[in-house]
Design a protein around this motif. Structure first.
Motif, mmCIF file in Angstrom:
data_model
loop_
_atom_site.group_PDB
_atom_site.id
_atom_site.type_symbol
_atom_site.label_atom_id
_atom_site.label_comp_id
_atom_site.label_asym_id
_atom_site.label_seq_id
_atom_site.Cartn_x
_atom_site.Cartn_y
_atom_site.Cartn_z
ATOM 1 N N GLN A 97 0.845 -1.219 0.131
ATOM 2 C CA GLN A 97 -0.059 0.004 -0.010
ATOM 3 C C GLN A 97 0.874 1.339 -0.030
ATOM 4 O O GLN A 97 0.558 2.262 -0.505
ATOM 5 C CB GLN A 97 -0.710 0.055 1.198
ATOM 6 N N GLY A 98 2.238 1.238 0.438
ATOM 7 C CA GLY A 98 2.984 2.516 0.694
ATOM 8 C C GLY A 98 3.701 2.821 -0.667
ATOM 9 O O GLY A 98 3.688 1.892 -1.294
ATOM 10 N N ALA A 99 4.261 4.111 -0.462
ATOM 11 C CA ALA A 99 5.092 4.373 -1.694
ATOM 12 C C ALA A 99 6.279 3.713 -1.858
ATOM 13 O O ALA A 99 6.848 3.112 -0.730
ATOM 14 C CB ALA A 99 5.195 5.753 -1.758
ATOM 15 N N THR A 100 6.784 3.356 -3.111
ATOM 16 C CA THR A 100 7.950 2.614 -3.024
ATOM 17 C C THR A 100 9.039 3.658 -3.885
ATOM 18 O O THR A 100 8.404 4.500 -4.636
ATOM 19 C CB THR A 100 8.193 1.481 -3.946
ATOM 20 N N SER A 101 10.309 3.432 -4.098
ATOM 21 C CA SER A 101 11.180 4.212 -4.807
ATOM 22 C C SER A 101 12.044 3.283 -5.729
ATOM 23 O O SER A 101 12.189 2.304 -5.490
ATOM 24 C CB SER A 101 12.084 5.172 -3.948
ATOM 25 N N VAL B 110 11.923 19.610 11.615
ATOM 26 C CA VAL B 110 12.881 19.188 10.634
ATOM 27 C C VAL B 110 12.383 19.746 9.261
ATOM 28 O O VAL B 110 11.255 20.408 9.204
ATOM 29 C CB VAL B 110 13.141 17.637 10.555
ATOM 30 N N THR B 111 13.092 19.826 8.152
ATOM 31 C CA THR B 111 12.758 20.194 6.930
ATOM 32 C C THR B 111 11.946 19.064 5.999
ATOM 33 O O THR B 111 12.103 17.867 6.233
ATOM 34 C CB THR B 111 13.878 20.711 5.976
ATOM 35 N N VAL B 112 11.164 19.495 5.030
ATOM 36 C CA VAL B 112 10.533 18.634 4.284
ATOM 37 C C VAL B 112 11.519 17.858 3.497
ATOM 38 O O VAL B 112 11.119 16.536 3.322
ATOM 39 C CB VAL B 112 9.547 19.508 3.337
ATOM 40 N N GLU B 113 12.456 18.334 3.210
ATOM 41 C CA GLU B 113 13.542 17.834 2.263
ATOM 42 C C GLU B 113 14.043 16.462 3.013
ATOM 43 O O GLU B 113 14.481 15.683 2.586
ATOM 44 C CB GLU B 113 14.522 18.792 1.856
ATOM 45 N N GLN B 114 14.519 16.882 4.371
ATOM 46 C CA GLN B 114 15.157 15.915 4.929
ATOM 47 C C GLN B 114 13.950 14.423 5.232
ATOM 48 O O GLN B 114 14.505 13.495 5.121
ATOM 49 C CB GLN B 114 15.223 16.392 6.482
ATOM 50 N N ILE B 115 12.893 14.786 5.439
ATOM 51 C CA ILE B 115 11.783 13.826 5.490
ATOM 52 C C ILE B 115 11.823 13.039 4.288
ATOM 53 O O ILE B 115 11.720 11.842 4.115
ATOM 54 C CB ILE B 115 10.455 14.226 5.937
ATOM 55 N N LYS B 116 11.680 13.516 3.216
ATOM 56 C CA LYS B 116 11.605 13.373 1.811
ATOM 57 C C LYS B 116 12.880 12.389 1.630
ATOM 58 O O LYS B 116 12.911 11.064 1.002
ATOM 59 C CB LYS B 116 11.580 13.945 0.677
ATOM 60 N N ASN C 183 12.868 8.213 1.015
ATOM 61 C CA ASN C 183 12.999 8.109 -0.329
ATOM 62 C C ASN C 183 11.944 8.488 -0.955
ATOM 63 O O ASN C 183 11.056 7.623 -1.946
ATOM 64 C CB ASN C 183 13.441 6.847 -0.848
ATOM 65 N N LEU C 184 11.042 9.622 -0.743
ATOM 66 C CA LEU C 184 10.012 10.041 -1.306
ATOM 67 C C LEU C 184 10.045 10.843 -2.396
ATOM 68 O O LEU C 184 11.023 11.673 -2.569
ATOM 69 C CB LEU C 184 9.133 10.723 -0.197
ATOM 70 N N THR C 185 9.382 10.479 -3.564
ATOM 71 C CA THR C 185 9.769 11.259 -4.867
ATOM 72 C C THR C 185 8.388 12.186 -5.148
ATOM 73 O O THR C 185 8.567 13.124 -6.048
ATOM 74 C CB THR C 185 9.778 10.443 -6.179
ATOM 75 N N SER C 186 7.456 12.495 -4.101
ATOM 76 C CA SER C 186 6.349 13.108 -4.209
ATOM 77 C C SER C 186 5.946 13.570 -2.680
ATOM 78 O O SER C 186 6.450 13.074 -1.833
ATOM 79 C CB SER C 186 5.396 12.641 -5.011
#
Length: 278
Positions: free
Chosen positions: A45-49, A252-258, A262-265
């Motif tokens: 169900q979750g996102a993959t990279s 923290v920053t959004v970019e750090q979480i991504k 490994n989030l692409t969106s």
């Protein structure tokens, strides 16, 4: 003549009705496809990279070999590696081929690299090949603290996930769920192999022998110094959460979480587990 015209009109009417009928049937099929043709909810169900898939493809064979030797599910080893190395993108993985954060310890005679961890300048092992890190991870687990895990089936990834937390491998209580989430998201369970009762008994005897030898040499105590429990903050996404709101919540920053996940969106789903910090 009239008969011909009448017959022609009858044919046109028949064809028109047939066309409408087909159109309705197709429309019904399209509208119903989301219910009728959607497969039952999968375990992904979750996102993959893509970096995650590439990482798995590269290291799945060594994980399977280690599983067959000692019984650590390949799915567990791959999930831990994905998590601890950031899909192979961490500094230790890139510069030291160290995918599990194994420290030097008193008996390490190989190359070393220094990085802030528990202390400002902790010493970590440098491996010639990433595969050596996967093998060393097995050796780290082959000690008294984790002994009862090896009595589990080598395809029991859920038992292993909770057993690792219970034995003190990680500090966060959500660590087992995060491992299971990764395993099911990337379908890592397909690399696990069942074993017969005879095979299981033979493997357990082998593992017990290795652990006993380590105890005699004092290696079990030394192992405590080469890998600290995995520390991380894990956030479970709830309704209304956005990456921005979560970043503000933890400072923290959004970019750090991504990057950590490994989030692409920016898309999230309820129940998704996010690593906030390590």
């Amino acid at each position: 003549m009239r008969a011909s015209v009448y017959l022609l009109l009858l044919c046109v009417f028949f064809v028109s009705c047939k066309t409408k009928q087909v159109g309705v049937q197709r429309g019904q099929g399209q509208r119903g496809s989301t219910v009728i043709n959607t497969p039952s909810p999968s375990r992904t169900q979750g996102a993959t990279s893509m970096s995650g898939w590439n990482y798995i493809e590269r290291y799945k064979d060594i994980a399977i070999r280690e599983m067959n030797l000692y019984g650590i599910p390949a799915s567990i080893k791959l999930a831990q590696a994905l998590l601890e190395s950031g899909n192979g993108n961490s500094m230790l993985a890139r510069e030291a081929n160290n995918h599990f954060g194994i420290k030097c310890g008193p008996n390490w005679t190989g190359k070393r690299i220094f990085k802030s961890d528990d202390n400002p300048n902790d010493c970590f092992r440098v491996y010639d090949h990433p595969e050596d890190s996967f093998k060393d991870h097995s050796q780290f687990l082959l000690r008294k603290r984790y002994e009862k895990l090896f009595s589990l089936r080598k395809d029991d990834y859920r038992g292993w996930a909770y057993g690792l937390k219970e034995a003190g491998y990680a500090t966060n209580p959500r660590y087992p769920e995060l491992l299971i989430d990764l395993i099911e998201r990337y379908q890592l369970y397909k690399y696990d192999r069942p074993e017969s009762h005879t095979e299981k008994v033979a493997r357990e005897v082998k593992v017990e022998s290795v652990i006993e030898q380590k105890i005699e040499k004092g290696e079990s105590v030394q192992a405590e110094k080469i890998k600290s429990p995995v520390k991380m903050i894990i956030h479970e996404v709830v309704s209304g959460n956005t990456l921005y709101s979560i970043s503000k919540q933890y400072g923290v920053t959004v970019e750090q979480i991504k990057q950590l996940n490994n989030l692409t969106s920016d898309n999230l789903h309820v129940g998704q587990l996010l690593v906030i910090s390590k």
